[in-house]
Write an enzyme that holds these catalytic residues in place. Structure first.
Site, short mmCIF file in Angstrom:
data_model
loop_
_atom_site.label_atom_id
_atom_site.label_comp_id
_atom_site.label_asym_id
_atom_site.label_seq_id
_atom_site.Cartn_x
_atom_site.Cartn_y
_atom_site.Cartn_z
N GLN A 113 0.56 -1.11 -0.07
CA GLN A 113 0.02 -0.07 -0.09
C GLN A 113 0.76 1.20 -0.03
O GLN A 113 0.34 2.29 0.56
CB GLN A 113 -1.03 0.01 1.47
CG GLN A 113 -2.22 -0.85 1.01
CD GLN A 113 -3.11 -0.58 -0.13
OE1 GLN A 113 -2.97 0.67 -0.60
NE2 GLN A 113 -3.95 -1.55 -0.64
N SER A 114 2.00 1.11 -0.60
CA SER A 114 3.07 2.38 -0.61
C SER A 114 2.38 3.48 -1.19
O SER A 114 1.93 3.45 -2.35
CB SER A 114 4.13 1.95 -1.42
OG SER A 114 4.84 2.91 -1.87
N ASN A 115 2.50 4.65 -0.64
CA ASN A 115 1.87 6.13 -1.24
C ASN A 115 3.24 6.53 -2.40
O ASN A 115 2.80 7.06 -3.22
CB ASN A 115 1.77 7.20 -0.06
CG ASN A 115 1.02 6.83 0.85
OD1 ASN A 115 -0.34 6.19 0.72
ND2 ASN A 115 1.47 6.71 2.25
#
Ligand SMILES: *Cc1c(COP(=O)(O)O)cnc(C)c1O
Length: 405
Positions: A113-115
């Site tokens: 879920q890396s931004n």
């Protein structure tokens, strides 16, 4: 209308190439009146008065899911677009040759879920390039602790990466690609592309700390214009520390600012330096691992912006990290994090992200009620303490946590 204040950077900082992808105006800073009021009145005695403000880095850019990585990328783009990109390689592969021409594809990595990966993917599209993102399922505990891992791997930032047309490759800890992107870069090169590698969070990139060094000048200009009470500046600044170059950039930027102001004899700068507190967000590595990295990144940025002897001028005394709010794992929502998310939503109507900023809010609220803050005011002759919370973005991950919030 937002006030038009542009940070005035001194040479040589103002000579460093930057390609603007943020809004032309600084990201807003606004007060958090309800939180400030309750923070003041629930203390005994209710002195000092606590004034809390938020800097909205989540509203800093028109690009997808605005957040702190865009600010870092502004200083990396000139290299991406140059005829001989030189900084693209993995630090663990220093033998890699510079690219033989402008990059054609941006490659980066992150947690599922890396931004950061989303911001790199959006940037790639904006520049007319392709994007390939390596997403590691086993970074932290988000995927493992989800009651619906299938959903966790499809929603939130993963969905947005898809929408942006990034090529997504998912890995787990057993894949070599999880720790070494070189085979992917080689594969792309063989197929005739020119891949530009951006390490996770852009922090290991040699230019990764410059964006937040510039942000320090922006914050200083904004606090002046806001005519704050008390010391007239933000006494405490709270920001997340993940890969480290956000807090490191701020440390180096404020260091330079304070040095310049001191040498110009400005009286308000006699109060010592601002307290920049990096709230750690993952228990995977010990605090001293992060401290060493942050110091390294701050010195590297410091050298570039004009701290002539960064080794001497930036020291471990400048690095303040707090590991008490890391919770059970990176990307895992514990009770304290959940409470902070709710508090900010229910008191100020502001949505935080579940991985970084909620932990920062939890840490900040702890500090606000702590002895450090009570003692700080009289020690500095203040009735009022100004606190800045940096909202670094990340709300797009929320939907992946639908079962836990
Ligand atoms: C990446 C990120 C951070 C951490 O910044 P670092 O420079 O990696 O320490 C904080 N908040 C959000 C929302 C992020 O995406």
């Amino acid at each position: 209308m937002r006030p038009k204040i542009y940070p005035q950077l001194p040479p040589p900082f103002n000579q460093i190439p930057r390609y603007p992808i943020l809004y032309h105006e600084p990201s807003p800073i606004h007060p958090l009146p309800t939180l400030s009021h309750t923070s003041t009145t629930t203390r005994t005695p209710p002195i000092p008065r606590i004034s809390i403000f938020a800097k909205r880095e989540d509203q800093g850019s028109p690009l997808a899911c605005a957040g702190n990585k865009y600010r870092k990328l502004e200083y990396i783009i000139p290299d991406i677009l140059s005829q001989t990109p030189t900084y693209y390689y993995h630090e663990s592969h220093p033998a890699t040759k510079p690219l033989p021409g402008p990059a054609t594809i941006l490659v980066t990595e992150g947690a599922l879920q890396s931004n950061h990966t989303v911001q790199v993917a959006a940037l790639a599209r904006k520049l007319g390039l392709k994007a390939l993102v390596l997403l590691n399922r086993d970074t932290g505990g988000g995927y493992k602790t989800s009651s619906a891992p299938e959903c966790f791997a499809q929603t939130g930032n993963v969905q947005i990466n898809r929408l942006l047309g990034a090529e997504i490759r998912m890995y787990n800890a057993n894949n070599p690609e999880a720790t070494d992107a070189q085979p992917v870069l080689d594969e792309l090169t063989k197929s005739g592309q020119r891949p530009y590698w951006i390490p996770g969070g852009a922090s290991l990139h040699s230019l990764g700390g410059l964006g937040y060094a510039r942000a320090a000048f922006e914050i200083a200009a904004q606090e002046k214009e806001a005519q704050l009470g008390g010391s007239g500046r933000f006494d405490f600044i709270f920001v997340a520390c993940g890969s480290g170059s956000t807090v490191a950039g701020l440390i180096s930027g404020f260091k330079l600012l304070e040095k310049l102001r001191r040498s110009s004899g400005e009286a308000s700068w006699d109060r010592g330096s601002r307290n920049i507190i990096g709230i750690l967000t993952s228990p995977t590595r010990p605090q001293n691992y992060h401290e060493e990295r942050v110091l390294r990144f701050a010195r590297r940025a410091g050298e570039l912006i004009g701290l002539l002897d960064a080794e001497m001028e930036v020291t471990m005394e400048d690095v303040h990290l707090d590991d008490r709010f890391v919770g059970d794992g990176y990307g895992v929502i514990d009770d304290e994090t959940r409470k902070a998310l709710s508090l900010m939503a229910e008191t100020e109507g502001i949505v935080l992200d579940p991985v970084y900023t909620a932990k920062v809010a939890a840490g900040m609220m702890h500090w606000v009620h702590s002895e450090e803050m009570t003692k700080y005011a009289p020690e500095h002759g203040l009735q009022e303490v100004n606190v800045l919370f940096i909202h670094t973005g990340g709300q797009a991950a929320l939907s992946a946590y639908f079962d836990r919030i």
